[in-house]
Design a protein around this motif. Structure first.
Motif, mmCIF file in Angstrom:
data_model
loop_
_atom_site.group_PDB
_atom_site.id
_atom_site.type_symbol
_atom_site.label_atom_id
_atom_site.label_comp_id
_atom_site.label_asym_id
_atom_site.label_seq_id
_atom_site.Cartn_x
_atom_site.Cartn_y
_atom_site.Cartn_z
ATOM 1 N N LEU A 158 7.327 10.126 10.636
ATOM 2 C CA LEU A 158 7.534 8.685 10.601
ATOM 3 C C LEU A 158 6.587 8.027 9.602
ATOM 4 O O LEU A 158 6.988 7.128 8.851
ATOM 5 N N GLU A 159 5.336 8.492 9.545
ATOM 6 C CA GLU A 159 4.394 7.939 8.572
ATOM 7 C C GLU A 159 4.849 8.207 7.139
ATOM 8 O O GLU A 159 4.710 7.338 6.277
ATOM 9 N N GLU A 175 5.688 5.252 4.424
ATOM 10 C CA GLU A 175 5.089 5.207 3.084
ATOM 11 C C GLU A 175 6.173 5.139 2.007
ATOM 12 O O GLU A 175 6.069 4.374 1.054
ATOM 13 N N HIS A 176 7.219 5.945 2.183
ATOM 14 C CA HIS A 176 8.324 5.941 1.224
ATOM 15 C C HIS A 176 9.002 4.566 1.198
ATOM 16 O O HIS A 176 9.283 4.019 0.121
ATOM 17 N N SER A 177 9.252 3.998 2.365
ATOM 18 C CA SER A 177 9.889 2.684 2.435
ATOM 19 C C SER A 177 9.007 1.603 1.825
ATOM 20 O O SER A 177 9.501 0.688 1.155
ATOM 21 N N ALA A 178 7.696 1.707 2.050
ATOM 22 C CA ALA A 178 6.776 0.715 1.484
ATOM 23 C C ALA A 178 6.788 0.781 -0.041
ATOM 24 O O ALA A 178 6.763 -0.256 -0.714
ATOM 25 N N VAL A 179 6.854 1.993 -0.590
ATOM 26 C CA VAL A 179 6.917 2.148 -2.045
ATOM 27 C C VAL A 179 8.223 1.560 -2.574
ATOM 28 O O VAL A 179 8.228 0.839 -3.577
ATOM 29 N N LEU A 180 9.319 1.855 -1.899
ATOM 30 C CA LEU A 180 10.606 1.290 -2.328
ATOM 31 C C LEU A 180 10.599 -0.226 -2.260
ATOM 32 O O LEU A 180 11.131 -0.901 -3.148
ATOM 33 N N ALA A 181 9.986 -0.771 -1.215
ATOM 34 C CA ALA A 181 9.945 -2.228 -1.072
ATOM 35 C C ALA A 181 9.086 -2.853 -2.163
ATOM 36 O O ALA A 181 9.404 -3.925 -2.677
ATOM 37 N N ARG A 214 5.975 -16.318 2.133
ATOM 38 C CA ARG A 214 4.870 -16.957 1.436
ATOM 39 C C ARG A 214 3.626 -16.073 1.464
ATOM 40 O O ARG A 214 2.718 -16.254 0.684
ATOM 41 N N ASP A 215 3.574 -15.076 2.391
ATOM 42 C CA ASP A 215 2.499 -14.102 2.412
ATOM 43 C C ASP A 215 2.788 -13.090 1.309
ATOM 44 O O ASP A 215 3.676 -12.271 1.435
ATOM 45 N N LYS A 216 2.059 -13.145 0.215
ATOM 46 C CA LYS A 216 2.316 -12.269 -0.929
ATOM 47 C C LYS A 216 1.470 -11.005 -0.852
ATOM 48 O O LYS A 216 1.175 -10.391 -1.855
ATOM 49 N N GLY A 217 1.063 -10.565 0.354
ATOM 50 C CA GLY A 217 0.250 -9.372 0.499
ATOM 51 C C GLY A 217 1.045 -8.112 0.251
ATOM 52 O O GLY A 217 2.201 -8.129 -0.164
ATOM 53 N N THR A 218 0.425 -6.993 0.492
ATOM 54 C CA THR A 218 1.059 -5.689 0.301
ATOM 55 C C THR A 218 2.255 -5.569 1.227
ATOM 56 O O THR A 218 2.152 -5.885 2.411
ATOM 57 N N PRO A 219 3.394 -5.099 0.757
ATOM 58 C CA PRO A 219 4.575 -4.969 1.617
ATOM 59 C C PRO A 219 4.398 -3.902 2.659
ATOM 60 O O PRO A 219 3.612 -3.081 2.652
#
Length: 114
Positions: A43-44, A48-54, A109-114
């Motif tokens: 799952l981790e 990570e893969h989804s976060a990179v794609l996002a 509006r939160d432009k932080g890390t996805p």
């Protein structure tokens, strides 16, 4: 009411027979938690893969909410730590659990890390 003389061995026999069942339950629980740790690893990797794609495909499309991967990673880290603490306890006293943050939706509006 006391047991007749010929049945006084019964409690000792019951304790002897039930003791392996308690141990088997603990072994089964540890095996299930080990499987859960492997599933958490997978799952981790997916997160990570989804976060990179996002991040790579992020285009402001006017959507108000985005998935908060940072918060999800933190909660998964807490879950992993709790399982590891159970499987390899460092002390006999229970620890106070840390609450999961949950609510993985954040406003755009939160432009932080996805």
């Amino acid at each position: 009411m006391p047991l007749p003389h010929r049945h006084r061995w019964l409690p000792a026999l019951l304790l002897t027979c039930l003791s392996p069942l308690a141990t088997a339950g603990e072994a089964e629980l540890r095996a299930e938690l080990a499987v859960l740790m492997r599933q958490l690893d997978g799952l981790e990797r997916q997160v990570e893969h989804s976060a990179v794609l996002a991040t790579d495909g992020y285009t402001p499309n006017g959507s108000r909410y985005h998935f908060d991967y940072v918060r999800l990673r933190e909660d998964m880290h807490r879950i992993r730590g709790g399982i590891q603490d159970y499987l390899t306890p460092t002390r006999a006293q229970p620890r106070d659990p840390v609450e999961l943050r949950g609510d993985y939706r954040r406003e755009s509006r939160d432009k932080g890390t996805p």
